[in-house]
Design an enzyme around this catalytic site. Sequence first.
Site, short mmCIF file in Angstrom:
data_model
loop_
_atom_site.label_atom_id
_atom_site.label_comp_id
_atom_site.label_asym_id
_atom_site.label_seq_id
_atom_site.Cartn_x
_atom_site.Cartn_y
_atom_site.Cartn_z
N GLY A 1 -12.71 -4.04 -8.32
CA GLY A 1 -12.10 -4.98 -9.17
C GLY A 1 -10.86 -4.89 -9.54
N HIS B 1 -16.42 18.09 -22.39
CA HIS B 1 -15.32 18.97 -22.03
C HIS B 1 -14.79 19.29 -23.50
CE1 HIS B 1 -13.09 15.32 -22.02
NE2 HIS B 1 -11.98 15.71 -22.20
N HIS C 1 -22.58 -0.28 -38.74
CA HIS C 1 -23.90 0.19 -38.33
C HIS C 1 -24.89 -0.55 -38.79
CE1 HIS C 1 -23.36 4.15 -35.93
NE2 HIS C 1 -22.19 4.02 -36.54
N HIS D 1 -14.93 -1.24 -29.23
CA HIS D 1 -15.44 -1.50 -27.76
C HIS D 1 -16.67 -2.21 -27.76
CE1 HIS D 1 -18.15 -0.13 -24.59
NE2 HIS D 1 -17.49 -0.94 -23.80
N SER E 1 -16.70 -7.56 -21.53
CA SER E 1 -16.29 -6.25 -21.80
C SER E 1 -14.80 -6.39 -22.51
CB SER E 1 -15.99 -5.28 -20.70
OG SER E 1 -15.42 -4.00 -21.26
N HIS F 1 -7.28 -2.27 -29.48
CA HIS F 1 -6.56 -1.16 -30.19
C HIS F 1 -5.52 -1.72 -31.12
CE1 HIS F 1 -7.89 1.64 -27.16
NE2 HIS F 1 -7.80 1.16 -26.11
#
Length: 298
Positions: free
Chosen positions: A257, A173, A143, A104, A90, A94
Amino acid sequence: MDTARVRQFFVGLQETIVNRLAMLEGKPLLRDEWNRPEGGGGITRLLEQGVVFERGGVNFSHVYGKGLPPSATANRPELAGRSFEAMGVSLVLHPNNPNVPTVHMNTRFFVAEKPSDQPVWWFGGGMDLTPYYGFAEDARHFHRCCRDALAPFGEGYHRRFKQWCDEYFFLKHRGEPRGIGGIFFDDLNEPDFETCFALTRSVAEHFLPAYLPIAERRKDLPYGEREREFQLYRRGRYVEFNLVYDRGTLFGLQSGGRTESILMSLPPRVIWRYDWRPEPGSPEEALYRDFLVARDWV
């Protein structure tokens, strides 16, 4: 099912990506090897205060235990209580320059077992792009690489995994997407192990061609305090998603973890503003109007 071969690929993937990032930055990434009391561990490779990236992390983990945590069984309650083995890579990068997008990527493999039953296995992963200032050329390139990663496996994969990404990386939200998407998949175990493993490898191997040309093209563009402030504001959305919705973050924390390694995905600096709106006609408004919408870039 060959877990040793999957692990070998993930370890090599981490090393390949780390070496390429070190070349871009001109310095090595910190190495932090950790173990988990319940079983397994991982290797965190971290970059902070770099030339291109304010923070970047590339994690490998391989953990196992006696019971899957809630985040792993929320969509598959029939697996609750099984022992598990989980491994993957993973990463989150930034950038310093607001013209360079945050990115990501992750690829992962799970096995859930219980006595007197066949093991249940699946792959997951994907990559997505989060720009602060939109460049259509970059969006189309990213893409296209996502599409090309899936093209050998059938026409329907890209359409399905792109839509999945648009729906997954969405802040309910806020009523807005985290970025411009990419591809996302989970619970992949059909038609067979070899096909699923090959697809996962292809997604992982298309990451560097998808992102590095964008970073290299934008990293030296000029910017000022206005652009930096907007970058820090938009980073807040990244934090909100990772701490509220992200299944990988929740799995890592719930499974015991290494917290520092899990939360390395968060940016080092971020700001929130109360009910802020971009100025009409500004580049910031253009990001919301033209990029933070689900659309077909290819």
